[in-house]
Write a protein that holds these residues in place. Sequence first.
Motif, mmCIF file in Angstrom:
data_model
loop_
_atom_site.group_PDB
_atom_site.id
_atom_site.type_symbol
_atom_site.label_atom_id
_atom_site.label_comp_id
_atom_site.label_asym_id
_atom_site.label_seq_id
_atom_site.Cartn_x
_atom_site.Cartn_y
_atom_site.Cartn_z
ATOM 1 N N LYS A 1 62.800 76.987 37.151
ATOM 2 C CA LYS A 1 62.534 75.665 37.705
ATOM 3 C C LYS A 1 61.069 75.618 38.107
ATOM 4 O O LYS A 1 60.622 76.350 38.979
ATOM 5 C CB LYS A 1 63.407 75.406 38.938
ATOM 6 N N GLY A 2 60.333 74.767 37.440
ATOM 7 C CA GLY A 2 58.913 74.657 37.751
ATOM 8 C C GLY A 2 58.524 73.233 38.070
ATOM 9 O O GLY A 2 59.007 72.293 37.440
ATOM 10 N N LYS A 3 57.674 73.053 39.062
ATOM 11 C CA LYS A 3 57.168 71.725 39.392
ATOM 12 C C LYS A 3 56.016 71.401 38.457
ATOM 13 O O LYS A 3 54.993 72.076 38.459
ATOM 14 C CB LYS A 3 56.703 71.677 40.848
ATOM 15 N N THR A 4 56.200 70.399 37.631
ATOM 16 C CA THR A 4 55.186 70.042 36.639
ATOM 17 C C THR A 4 54.664 68.636 36.898
ATOM 18 O O THR A 4 55.332 67.800 37.508
ATOM 19 C CB THR A 4 55.770 70.110 35.220
ATOM 20 N N ARG A 5 53.470 68.407 36.398
ATOM 21 C CA ARG A 5 52.854 67.086 36.506
ATOM 22 C C ARG A 5 53.562 66.118 35.567
ATOM 23 O O ARG A 5 53.965 66.472 34.470
ATOM 24 C CB ARG A 5 51.375 67.213 36.155
ATOM 25 N N SER A 6 53.718 64.884 36.002
ATOM 26 C CA SER A 6 54.352 63.883 35.152
ATOM 27 C C SER A 6 53.447 63.555 33.969
ATOM 28 O O SER A 6 52.223 63.757 34.016
ATOM 29 C CB SER A 6 54.637 62.614 35.957
ATOM 30 N N ILE A 7 54.044 63.054 32.904
ATOM 31 C CA ILE A 7 53.306 62.721 31.691
ATOM 32 C C ILE A 7 52.457 61.477 31.960
ATOM 33 O O ILE A 7 52.975 60.422 32.328
ATOM 34 C CB ILE A 7 54.261 62.492 30.514
ATOM 35 N N GLU A 8 51.139 61.620 31.780
ATOM 36 C CA GLU A 8 50.206 60.536 32.073
ATOM 37 C C GLU A 8 49.266 60.331 30.901
ATOM 38 O O GLU A 8 49.268 61.086 29.923
ATOM 39 C CB GLU A 8 49.402 60.878 33.340
ATOM 40 N N GLU A 9 48.432 59.301 31.015
ATOM 41 C CA GLU A 9 47.435 59.039 29.984
ATOM 42 C C GLU A 9 46.343 60.102 30.053
ATOM 43 O O GLU A 9 45.886 60.459 31.140
ATOM 44 C CB GLU A 9 46.824 57.654 30.188
ATOM 45 N N PRO A 10 45.907 60.627 28.905
ATOM 46 C CA PRO A 10 44.853 61.645 28.917
ATOM 47 C C PRO A 10 43.564 61.126 29.543
ATOM 48 O O PRO A 10 43.117 60.015 29.244
ATOM 49 C CB PRO A 10 44.644 61.958 27.431
ATOM 50 N N VAL A 11 42.973 61.936 30.407
ATOM 51 C CA VAL A 11 41.746 61.533 31.091
ATOM 52 C C VAL A 11 40.540 61.706 30.170
ATOM 53 O O VAL A 11 39.623 60.885 30.171
ATOM 54 C CB VAL A 11 41.560 62.375 32.377
ATOM 55 N N SER A 12 40.535 62.764 29.375
ATOM 56 C CA SER A 12 39.355 63.096 28.570
ATOM 57 C C SER A 12 39.276 62.313 27.258
ATOM 58 O O SER A 12 38.243 62.345 26.597
ATOM 59 C CB SER A 12 39.350 64.594 28.257
ATOM 60 N N GLU A 13 40.342 61.620 26.868
ATOM 61 C CA GLU A 13 40.354 60.893 25.592
ATOM 62 C C GLU A 13 40.993 59.522 25.790
ATOM 63 O O GLU A 13 42.086 59.247 25.289
ATOM 64 C CB GLU A 13 41.111 61.683 24.532
ATOM 65 N N ALA A 14 40.300 58.670 26.496
ATOM 66 C CA ALA A 14 40.830 57.336 26.779
ATOM 67 C C ALA A 14 40.718 56.438 25.541
ATOM 68 O O ALA A 14 39.738 56.509 24.794
ATOM 69 C CB ALA A 14 40.079 56.714 27.947
ATOM 70 N N LEU A 15 41.733 55.611 25.339
ATOM 71 C CA LEU A 15 41.758 54.665 24.226
ATOM 72 C C LEU A 15 42.047 53.267 24.749
ATOM 73 O O LEU A 15 42.685 53.090 25.795
ATOM 74 C CB LEU A 15 42.833 55.042 23.206
ATOM 75 N N ILE A 16 41.562 52.260 24.008
ATOM 76 C CA ILE A 16 41.925 50.880 24.318
ATOM 77 C C ILE A 16 43.290 50.566 23.728
ATOM 78 O O ILE A 16 44.130 49.934 24.361
ATOM 79 C CB ILE A 16 40.865 49.907 23.775
ATOM 80 N N ARG A 17 43.523 51.023 22.491
ATOM 81 C CA ARG A 17 44.791 50.799 21.821
ATOM 82 C C ARG A 17 45.346 52.130 21.346
ATOM 83 O O ARG A 17 44.671 52.885 20.658
ATOM 84 C CB ARG A 17 44.610 49.858 20.632
ATOM 85 N N GLY A 18 46.578 52.410 21.729
ATOM 86 C CA GLY A 18 47.200 53.663 21.332
ATOM 87 C C GLY A 18 48.187 54.140 22.382
ATOM 88 O O GLY A 18 48.305 53.536 23.462
ATOM 89 N N PRO A 19 48.932 55.194 22.114
ATOM 90 C CA PRO A 19 49.912 55.720 23.083
ATOM 91 C C PRO A 19 49.253 56.153 24.380
ATOM 92 O O PRO A 19 48.176 56.737 24.368
ATOM 93 C CB PRO A 19 50.522 56.914 22.333
ATOM 94 N N ARG A 20 49.907 55.872 25.490
ATOM 95 C CA ARG A 20 49.406 56.285 26.811
ATOM 96 C C ARG A 20 50.091 57.576 27.243
ATOM 97 O O ARG A 20 50.565 57.713 28.368
ATOM 98 C CB ARG A 20 49.678 55.194 27.850
ATOM 99 N N VAL A 21 50.157 58.522 26.355
ATOM 100 C CA VAL A 21 50.883 59.767 26.601
ATOM 101 C C VAL A 21 49.942 60.937 26.363
ATOM 102 O O VAL A 21 49.233 60.977 25.354
ATOM 103 C CB VAL A 21 52.113 59.886 25.670
ATOM 104 N N GLY A 22 49.960 61.877 27.282
ATOM 105 C CA GLY A 22 49.131 63.072 27.136
ATOM 106 C C GLY A 22 49.928 64.321 27.448
ATOM 107 O O GLY A 22 50.980 64.265 28.104
ATOM 108 N N PHE A 23 49.447 65.447 26.967
ATOM 109 C CA PHE A 23 50.098 66.720 27.251
ATOM 110 C C PHE A 23 50.009 67.040 28.744
ATOM 111 O O PHE A 23 49.144 66.529 29.464
ATOM 112 C CB PHE A 23 49.428 67.840 26.461
#
Length: 496
Positions: A132-154
């Motif tokens: 059981k590990g506390k992990t960060r929720s899936i968010e938009e990548p900070v280093s590769e922002a896009l205007i159009r595209g998936p808002r999902v990052g590793f």
Amino acid sequence: MSGKSQSDSFTLDLELVRQAIGHNSDVHFREFNIGRTDTRAALIFVEGLSDKELIEKHILKSLMASFPDSLNQSQFLINGNVSKEFVINNILSISEIVEVCTIADLIPKVLAGSTALFIEGYSNALLLSTTKGKTRSIEEPVSEALIRGPRVGFTESLSDNTALLRRHGENESLTLIKFQVGKRARKELVVAYLNDVANTELVEEVKKRIGKIDIDDVPESGYVEQLIEDNYLSPFPQVQSTERPDRVIAALMEGRVAVLLDGTPFALIVPVTFSMLLQSPEDYYERWIPSTLIRLLRFGAALISLLLPALYISFISFHPGLIPTKLVISIVHTREGVPFPALIEALIMEIAIEILREAGVRLPKPIGPAMGIVGGLIIGEAAVQAGIVSPVLVIVVAVTAISSFAIPQYNAGLALRILRFAAMFSSAVFGLYGVVLFFILLCSHLVKLKSFGVPYASPAVPYRLNDWKDFMLRMPLMMMKRRPKMMHTKDPLRKG
């Protein structure tokens, strides 16, 4: 169960584990009897890494509960002890159970969050999946922002990252191979590829290089990148890093290989070409005409970022006759009173900008950008009024800095920033001839450089007309039916 030989002694096995990790305050040993029998058992787990609620409800409660009266003792007892098979098949409601026979195999898994179960009368232990590990929720990548595209990052969780690749779409050819890296602090690493697309020799080469990693700890994928790249002396990145699952999937579809490491949101893509570092996933989400123009703009920005200060130095110091008359008169007028030659003048401003850029990155987010902008304006204005630099140079340095921000990959922009200083020194010694000589040497280096056997300058060198459809131009999707020829993929067609 020791590393040298198996032991049937329940007490001895527990003592061996206690000697190895029992001194840690977060490692817990829980001894009990299974059911209402005399069979002793023990659980070993790490507080914070193991799911305590899962252990209590699905392991301890199940193992300590009384067996039904309808059960015959011969069904669950062997030589007076509760059968291990009965425990696995009838008591434990855990999805993943692995049997281990040595302390060396057991301890790393326990310290990673699994729970070890010892049963009296059996030499091997059972490893129960309770991580059981506390992990960060899936968010938009900070280093590769896009205007159009998936808002999902590793994220930092390897299981979450592999799940993001699987969720992209049903694809039975997506293959994930797991490795262990790090000698003292072991971490899981996954190599991902499409087994009916990727070249077998490329996949084997990636596996070979990862297998040769010999280091105590691999805290971030940057370590892996540096240990598997072809030429560590080159300023150019030969492995692409990304936080975006869509970029990884697109690379896999081209026949490339991805490397994901537990504990970091940055995945690695190999092989890479220089043109890939100037491309963005958004190029494919927009229509081909604006995407092509923006891509050409990035290539122009890369040249400006690399050569503009060097061209300024060469024209001012060696070739003022090549500048239009009215412009050169204006420049000469603005340089009156400046005590430094063009090289020193440019170095002062470039170093100041680099310091401001680095300070803006390291400062807290609320004040970092503001400090960078205000600091740049104040220093530039003060330097001009003090007569240290000319206003034209401030414009040149500002345009150069802005152009470097237009490069999508941070490490590619970093390489050009380093080479910019080499170009400036070359121009200060040989003038415009020095700039041309520097550019020729740089091009020859790019032509020689390879990333996992693929030419870094491809598809420009060697020339492949088909691959130019997705090089400096981004042609319509219906015209890009073939995968890059440089990849030598098993299936060259994108569409059947």
